[in-house]
Design an enzyme around this catalytic site. Structure first.
Site, PDB file in Angstrom:
ATOM      1  N   GLU A  59      -3.276  -8.480   6.838  1.00 27.91           N
ATOM      2  CA  GLU A  59      -2.686  -8.501   8.158  1.00 27.91           C
ATOM      3  C   GLU A  59      -2.935  -9.543   9.185  1.00 27.91           C
ATOM      4  O   GLU A  59      -3.566  -9.882  10.145  1.00 27.91           O
ATOM      5  CB  GLU A  59      -3.533  -7.462   9.461  1.00 27.91           C
ATOM      6  CG  GLU A  59      -3.769  -5.967   8.523  1.00 27.91           C
ATOM      7  CD  GLU A  59      -2.152  -5.225   9.778  1.00 27.91           C
ATOM      8  OE1 GLU A  59      -2.076  -5.869  10.884  1.00 27.91           O
ATOM      9  OE2 GLU A  59      -2.072  -4.258   9.038  1.00 27.91           O
ATOM     10  N   GLY A 115       0.455  -1.685  -0.080  1.00 28.37           N
ATOM     11  CA  GLY A 115      -0.363  -0.297  -0.065  1.00 28.37           C
ATOM     12  C   GLY A 115       0.763   1.304  -0.228  1.00 28.37           C
ATOM     13  O   GLY A 115       1.792   0.853   0.395  1.00 28.37           O
ATOM     14  N   GLN A 124     -37.349 -12.346   7.794  1.00 29.17           N
ATOM     15  CA  GLN A 124     -36.450 -11.416   7.619  1.00 29.17           C
ATOM     16  C   GLN A 124     -35.984 -11.265   9.498  1.00 29.17           C
ATOM     17  O   GLN A 124     -34.469 -11.006   8.993  1.00 29.17           O
ATOM     18  CB  GLN A 124     -37.578 -10.370   6.973  1.00 29.17           C
ATOM     19  CG  GLN A 124     -36.449  -9.293   6.678  1.00 29.17           C
ATOM     20  CD  GLN A 124     -35.608  -9.465   5.548  1.00 29.17           C
ATOM     21  OE1 GLN A 124     -36.376  -9.819   4.630  1.00 29.17           O
ATOM     22  NE2 GLN A 124     -35.043  -7.950   4.698  1.00 29.17           N
TER      23      GLN A 124
HETATM   24  C1  FAD Z   1      -5.196  -4.888  -0.944  1.00 28.23           C
HETATM   25  C2  FAD Z   1      -4.415  -5.581  -0.411  1.00 28.23           C
HETATM   26  C3  FAD Z   1      -3.413  -4.246  -0.397  1.00 28.23           C
HETATM   27  C4  FAD Z   1      -2.771  -5.095   0.974  1.00 28.23           C
HETATM   28  N1  FAD Z   1      -1.447  -4.439   1.664  1.00 28.23           N
HETATM   29  C5  FAD Z   1      -0.425  -4.810   1.986  1.00 28.23           C
HETATM   30  C6  FAD Z   1       1.083  -4.253   2.891  1.00 28.23           C
HETATM   31  O1  FAD Z   1       0.498  -2.438   2.045  1.00 28.23           O
HETATM   32  N2  FAD Z   1       1.612  -3.976   2.917  1.00 28.23           N
HETATM   33  C7  FAD Z   1       2.364  -5.865   2.535  1.00 28.23           C
HETATM   34  O2  FAD Z   1       3.594  -6.470   3.981  1.00 28.23           O
HETATM   35  N3  FAD Z   1       1.067  -7.048   2.880  1.00 28.23           N
HETATM   36  C8  FAD Z   1      -0.250  -5.919   2.157  1.00 28.23           C
HETATM   37  N4  FAD Z   1      -1.349  -7.202   1.726  1.00 28.23           N
HETATM   38  C9  FAD Z   1      -0.599  -8.805   1.287  1.00 28.23           C
HETATM   39  C10 FAD Z   1      -0.851  -9.669   2.387  1.00 28.23           C
HETATM   40  O3  FAD Z   1      -1.021  -8.945   3.665  1.00 28.23           O
HETATM   41  C11 FAD Z   1      -1.247 -10.367   1.962  1.00 28.23           C
HETATM   42  O4  FAD Z   1      -1.553 -11.177   0.791  1.00 28.23           O
HETATM   43  C12 FAD Z   1      -1.470 -12.550   3.106  1.00 28.23           C
HETATM   44  O5  FAD Z   1      -0.595 -12.034   4.546  1.00 28.23           O
HETATM   45  C13 FAD Z   1      -1.767 -12.996   2.894  1.00 28.23           C
HETATM   46  O6  FAD Z   1      -1.291 -13.387   1.855  1.00 28.23           O
HETATM   47  P1  FAD Z   1      -0.865 -14.308   1.248  1.00 28.23           P
HETATM   48  O7  FAD Z   1      -1.850 -13.181  -0.391  1.00 28.23           O
HETATM   49  O8  FAD Z   1       0.926 -14.583   0.128  1.00 28.23           O
HETATM   50  O9  FAD Z   1      -2.213 -16.202   0.927  1.00 28.23           O
HETATM   51  P2  FAD Z   1      -1.427 -17.150   1.286  1.00 28.23           P
HETATM   52  O10 FAD Z   1      -0.954 -17.091   2.507  1.00 28.23           O
HETATM   53  O11 FAD Z   1      -0.600 -17.315  -0.234  1.00 28.23           O
HETATM   54  O12 FAD Z   1      -2.660 -18.024   1.524  1.00 28.23           O
HETATM   55  C14 FAD Z   1      -3.331 -18.399   0.751  1.00 28.23           C
HETATM   56  C15 FAD Z   1      -4.156 -19.779   0.896  1.00 28.23           C
HETATM   57  O13 FAD Z   1      -4.335 -19.818   1.398  1.00 28.23           O
HETATM   58  C16 FAD Z   1      -4.567 -20.400   2.833  1.00 28.23           C
HETATM   59  N5  FAD Z   1      -3.316 -21.244   3.646  1.00 28.23           N
HETATM   60  C17 FAD Z   1      -2.195 -20.392   4.032  1.00 28.23           C
HETATM   61  N6  FAD Z   1      -1.565 -20.921   4.493  1.00 28.23           N
HETATM   62  C18 FAD Z   1      -1.938 -21.884   5.350  1.00 28.23           C
HETATM   63  C19 FAD Z   1      -2.062 -23.037   6.380  1.00 28.23           C
HETATM   64  N7  FAD Z   1      -0.841 -22.694   7.087  1.00 28.23           N
HETATM   65  N8  FAD Z   1      -2.778 -23.248   7.016  1.00 28.23           N
HETATM   66  C20 FAD Z   1      -4.414 -23.950   6.273  1.00 28.23           C
HETATM   67  N9  FAD Z   1      -4.244 -22.451   5.011  1.00 28.23           N
HETATM   68  C21 FAD Z   1      -3.646 -22.007   4.440  1.00 28.23           C
HETATM   69  C22 FAD Z   1      -4.942 -19.592   3.086  1.00 28.23           C
HETATM   70  O14 FAD Z   1      -6.227 -19.159   4.135  1.00 28.23           O
HETATM   71  C23 FAD Z   1      -5.630 -18.775   1.914  1.00 28.23           C
HETATM   72  O15 FAD Z   1      -6.962 -18.869   1.619  1.00 28.23           O
HETATM   73  C24 FAD Z   1      -2.106  -6.765   0.908  1.00 28.23           C
HETATM   74  C25 FAD Z   1      -2.800  -7.684   0.267  1.00 28.23           C
HETATM   75  C26 FAD Z   1      -4.123  -7.191  -0.491  1.00 28.23           C
HETATM   76  C27 FAD Z   1      -5.015  -7.857  -1.635  1.00 28.23           C
END
Ligand code: FAD
Length: 706
Positions: free
Chosen positions: A487, A237, A396
């Protein structure tokens, strides 16, 4: 469109036709007004004959329903506490500056610019400076964040990135020199910044990050490198357009004199300038890309960052938990990489607290729109009688009233979280740190998942009009959806809650002290281990079912049962599958355990808040909501209770009937209860939902260009 309006309002059309025939204009107006008033009041107080036997399904409830008197101002004062004024300041500012309100149709680029102007306006013109409260008065900071997010969720997130994430990392992970150098610029937005943790290949697994910060003892600098494309910082962000700095999370690498040549000290945070302060050009070695158009939150400029041997001074290491001296020696008060990592992430829970809190704000807005609309909208009715308000349909009420009760429940639970967080910030007590970490993870996951589902339910509860962008559900749903992922992904966070519960269970159950939040486990574990009482399992009186002790015991029993049974299963599977495999084999069970625990904490806080309410009318209303919250949750999980005969069949039936009755009673005061959230009309701007229909339709049709 006018015909359409008339069609929806058929009895008013009849009235108009009848008086038009008489040809008497003032009389006609008076008659129309009288009918309108009668009709509107019938929306809120449906005539009793609607509920007589053979009519609508709520008939048996109505006879027993007593209407509670709710003074919405007193209830609101209790809810909002001392931060009402600062939230009002936010609402007033944007109300007085319509040009700063986000229009319904806006391009990504315009939205990003508007969002920046909104933030600047708030800070520099309205003089609302949230940053200083992050440390001194976090509760005030979160209250501002909630109000700002209600105006435009993109603005709430942009503010969160600037202050909770970028600013919070400097304050919480840095030391005095960092605070002195950056505080003012972050506060007045001269230093817009980013929080660059996530990488393309690693989001949830932060310890797997690959970006590297290598110390160069010759120049007294760190060299920041992206070793491969999987390590590009992604989704960051403020990076695509506005950011001047980024807190970059990278593995700290120090040169050594042994055969390995380097030593990996684990993930640390570094301040990296990414754009020139004067020209705003991208700095040498930094590559920035735009993450593009998103499903929602398009006012936030998320970008990708790649570093090519970017040099930063040694001072830019945020060195609260680990430092590097001029000669390249590493020092830390914490003995291991894991401890330092935990301490670092522990300091960042503020963002999570803010999301949980803001998500409740979104839930309130959504419930307000849906309830007000449902009170005013009429469809069908008994033969030869006026159409009735759709909120008089049991279905509802079933959709919306437990949701209204949950909004109140979550409100008090997140206030409690904020109090605990504030206490932790002052005391730095180790046990409290663990407690707040788990509570924030659990509440963030539970509340944001609940709100995301509720937004769809509310949209649907408003029928076709819920689909009009002006009524906000579309943007609320799209903007809020990602609250479940950033987060900390909710599924991952709930596992942290389950892990912490098991740790408490294993380490402390045998005589050690449990922290306050978990203390209930010992007692309820004892009751769980003995058989359910066959006598109380049959009690079905209203007094008993509405007794907080019965409700809390039931929640606690369920959590204890889930905890005990998952501990047994984990032990069994670990023998063959190892601990990782066993955990995965029991994963769904663990997630249910975590949710059950969080629901228990929420109920306990709600019960406390009811008891502490000084105004008796408000207390009655809160008690009603609290009972509905508790019984609805028990009913949702009735299979669990029935399976072990904790609840006998007659009692299960009584719980169901009482839940319906309470929903009906809440419906009778639902207008006051949503009004007590005290969110201004322009924020809950659902013209068809918030104003008398005629005025609303005219607004609506004007908006639609008729
Ligand atoms: C609009 C937006 C703004 C953001 N802003 C920031 C920012 O400013 N700074 C920053 O650093 N990041 C930012 N992010 C990143 C965000 O924090 C990550 O997308 C988030 O932490 C999830 O990581 P990932 O996308 O790699 O998902 P993944 O970890 O790959 O997860 C994908 C799926 O796998 C599942 N999964 C993963 N691990 C496990 C487990 N151990 N057990 C069971 N299920 C699991 C999850 O439940 C999920 O459904 C942003 C993301 C978005 C989309």
């Amino acid at each position: 469109m006018l015909n359409y309006t008339r069609k929806m309002d058929s009895d008013e059309a009849d009235a108009t036709n009848r008086t038009a025939e008489s040809g008497d204009s003032p009389d006609r107006d008076r008659a129309a007004v009288a009918r309108r008033v009668e009709r509107l009041s019938s929306h809120l107080n449906p005539p009793p004959e609607l509920f007589i036997n053979g009519g609508l399904a709520v008939a048996p409830c109505a006879a027993r329903a007593k209407k509670i008197e709710v003074d919405k101002d007193r209830l609101s004062a209790y809810m909002r506490g001392k931060y009402r004024d600062v939230q009002q300041g936010v609402y007033d500012y944007f109300n007085s500056r319509p040009e700063l309100q986000t229009p319904l149709e806006i391009s990504k680029d315009d939205h990003r610019e508007l969002c920046m102007r909104q933030l600047m306006g708030l800070v520099r013109e309205a003089g609302i400076r949230p940053f200083r409260y992050i440390v001194d008065e976090p509760a005030k900071y979160f209250a501002i964040l909630e109000a700002v997010g209600g105006v435009d969720m993109s603005l709430g997130i942009k503010m969160g990135v600037q202050y909770s994430l970028w600013g919070g990392s400097v304050l919480n992970l840095g030391t005095k020199k960092h605070r002195d150098k950056y505080f003012e610029g972050i506060d007045n937005v001269e230093y817009p910044g980013c929080f660059a943790m996530t990488e393309l290949h690693h989001g949830s697994n932060v310890q797997g990050l690959q970006t590297v910060a290598t110390f160069d003892p010759f120049t007294d600098e760190f060299i920041i490198d992206t070793p491969n494309d999987g390590a590009i910082k992604w989704w960051i962000g403020n990076a695509a357009v506005h950011g001047k700095f980024a807190t970059v999370f990278a593995k700290l690498v120090l040169p050594t004199h042994d055969t390995k040549g380097v030593s990996d000290m684990g993930v640390h945070a570094f301040i990296v300038p990414i754009r020139d302060m004067k020209t705003h050009n991208t700095l040498p070695g930094v590559e920035i890309h735009d993450c593009g158009h998103k499903v929602g939150l398009n006012g936030v400029d998320n970008g990708a960052l790649k570093f090519h041997s970017v040099r930063i001074p040694r001072d830019n290491l945020l060195n609260r938990f680990g430092d590097v001296s001029r000669d390249g020696k590493y020092t830390s008060t914490l003995p291991s990489i894991n401890k330092r990592f935990a301490a670092t992430l522990g300091e960042l829970v503020g963002g999570r607290v803010g999301l949980a809190y803001s998500s409740v704000g979104v839930l309130k807005i959504s419930v307000i729109i849906a309830v007000r609309y449902s009170l005013l909208r009429h469809q069908f009715g008994p033969p030869k009688q006026p159409e009735i308000s759709i909120l008089d349909y049991q279905s509802q009420q079933h959709k919306l009233m437990p949701m209204l009760a949950s909004s109140y429940a979550f409100h008090f639970a997140t206030l409690h979280l904020v109090d605990k967080y504030s206490e932790m910030k002052k005391s730095h007590d180790e046990e409290l740190v663990g407690d707040v970490h788990t509570l924030s993870a659990g509440l963030k996951a539970y509340v944001t998942s609940y709100t995301a589902k509720s937004l769809s339910v509310c949209r649907e509860a408003c029928g076709g009009h819920g689909y009009a962008a002006v009524n906000r559900f579309g943007s609320l749903r799209n903007d809020h959806d990602i609250f479940q992922t950033f987060e900390g992904d909710n599924t991952v966070l709930l596992q942290q809650v389950a892990g912490y519960l098991l740790k408490q269970y294993q380490e402390k159950f045998q005589g050690g002290t449990l922290t306050v939040t978990w203390n209930y486990l010992r007692e309820s574990m004892n009751s769980y281990l003995s058989q359910p009482n066959p006598v109380t399992a049959r009690w079905e009186g209203e007094d008993h079912l509405r007794d907080p002790k019965f409700q809390l015991d039931a929640f606690r029993y369920r959590t204890s049962r889930l905890l005990q049974s998952v501990a047994v299963r984990l032990r069994k599977h670990t023998k063959n599958l190892g601990s990782f495999g066993a955990w995965n084999r029991c994963l769904n069970h663990l997630l249910t355990l975590a949710e059950s625990h969080i629901e228990t904490v929420i109920l306990a806080k709600f019960i406390d808040s009811v008891r502490s309410c000084p105004d008796s009318g408000s207390r009655d209303a809160l008690k009603l909501l609290c009972d509905l919250y508790a019984l609805d949750r028990i009913w949702n999980d009735i299979g669990t209770y029935r399976n072990v005969d904790y609840v006998a069949p007659n009692k299960a039936k009584a719980i169901h009937k009482l839940t319906e009755l309470l929903s009906f009673q809440v419906k009778n005061v639902s207008k006051e209860l949503v009004d007590a959230f005290d969110i201004p009309d322009y924020v809950t701007r659902a013209p068809i939902g918030m104003q008398a229909t005629e005025e609303a339709y005219s607004h609506y049709t004007q908006f639609a260009g008729f």
